[in-house]
Design an enzyme around this catalytic site. Structure first.
Site, PDB file in Angstrom:
ATOM      1  N   SER A 137       0.859  -1.180   0.000  1.00 28.30           N
ATOM      2  CA  SER A 137       0.000   0.000   0.000  1.00 28.30           C
ATOM      3  C   SER A 137       0.894   1.228   0.000  1.00 28.30           C
ATOM      4  O   SER A 137       2.052   1.165   0.429  1.00 28.30           O
ATOM      5  CB  SER A 137      -0.891   0.005   1.245  1.00 28.30           C
ATOM      6  OG  SER A 137      -1.539   1.256   1.405  1.00 28.30           O
ATOM      7  N   TYR A 150      -2.995  -0.411  10.770  1.00 27.52           N
ATOM      8  CA  TYR A 150      -2.903  -0.818   9.364  1.00 27.52           C
ATOM      9  C   TYR A 150      -1.567  -0.390   8.771  1.00 27.52           C
ATOM     10  O   TYR A 150      -0.890  -1.176   8.093  1.00 27.52           O
ATOM     11  CB  TYR A 150      -4.050  -0.209   8.570  1.00 27.52           C
ATOM     12  CG  TYR A 150      -3.998  -0.537   7.093  1.00 27.52           C
ATOM     13  CD1 TYR A 150      -4.185  -1.840   6.646  1.00 27.52           C
ATOM     14  CD2 TYR A 150      -3.756   0.460   6.134  1.00 27.52           C
ATOM     15  CE1 TYR A 150      -4.135  -2.151   5.296  1.00 27.52           C
ATOM     16  CE2 TYR A 150      -3.709   0.156   4.791  1.00 27.52           C
ATOM     17  CZ  TYR A 150      -3.893  -1.146   4.373  1.00 27.52           C
ATOM     18  OH  TYR A 150      -3.841  -1.452   3.037  1.00 27.52           O
TER      19      TYR A 150
END
Length: 235
Positions: A137, A150
């Site tokens: 990501s 996260y």
């Protein structure tokens, strides 16, 4: 360009969203796709389209990870590609997270990548070729409010893949990491196109094309990082 015809590719998190788009595109390019996810029904629908193999499994379970690799070898007799796409996320203030939520996110995002790579790497090293692609990501490279857990998981996944890249390169095995920005998918319990903002995000097919790009790069080309930008949709 590297030919994907008859290459055997394991794709995790393949039942929908980014994983499904990757599985379908690789199948269109001639690869034999082993689709892995926890939802058996959605996997069966996918494998009807790809004519591949569906394996309902939990990537964070070591026995399941070993079974995925063993079953792939039993069915196809070879391993070429692993796409570590399975991922989960949750966003909140640090003090509002439960330890169980930390465990869930790290189990899928980090442990899942670790276990599949651990099970597959010895086979790739022995045969002298293969390619692992991690779907990380853009938060692997930045921090933001509510992203403590996260973001930490994606930093960890990125470090794992970066170190592994150096370990396996002498054996002819490649490791690539892709860092998508916001993608219009089912992530974090959202639904594609559910908000106006999400309509400007990347599509799962954009990430799939990035995977195809790194897989088809000539053997002498090393693509260490591929970043997809959510607004321009360029990489």
């Amino acid at each position: 360009m590297t030919d994907l015809t008859d290459k055997v590719a394991i794709v995790t998190g393949a039942s929908r969203g980014i994983g499904k788009a990757i599985a379908l595109l690789l199948a269109m390019q001639g690869a034999k796709v082993v689709a892995v996810a926890r939802t058996a029904e959605e996997l069966e629908e996918l494998t009807l389209k790809t004519q591949g193999l569906a394996i309902p499994a939990d990537v964070a379970d070591e026995a399941d990870a070993e079974f995925i690799v063993a079953e792939t070898l039993s069915r196809f007799g070879r391993l070429d590609i692993l796409v570590c796409n399975a991922g989960v996320g949750s966003f909140n203030l640090l003090e509002n997270f439960e330890a169980a939520e930390w465990d869930r996110i790290f189990d899928v995002n980090v442990k899942g990548t670790f276990l599949l790579c651990k099970a597959m790497v010895p086979h790739l090293k022995a045969q002298g070729h293969g390619h692992i692609v991690g779907i990380a990501s853009d938060v692997s490279k930045r921090t933001f409010e509510h992203g403590t857990v996260y973001g930490a998981s994606k930093y960890a996944q990125d470090a794992l893949l970066g170190s592994l890249r150096k370990e396996v390169r002498p054996y002819g095995v490649k490791v690539s990491t892709i860092y998508p920005g916001m993608v219009d998918t089912y992530f974090n319990e959202s639904k594609p196109g559910s908000t106006e903002a999400e309509k400007t995000h990347l599509k799962p097919s954009d990430v799939a094309q990035a995977v195809r790009y790194v897989l088809e790069a000539p053997a002498h080309v090393v693509v260490d990082e591929l970043m997809l930008h959510p607004l321009t949709q360029e990489w």
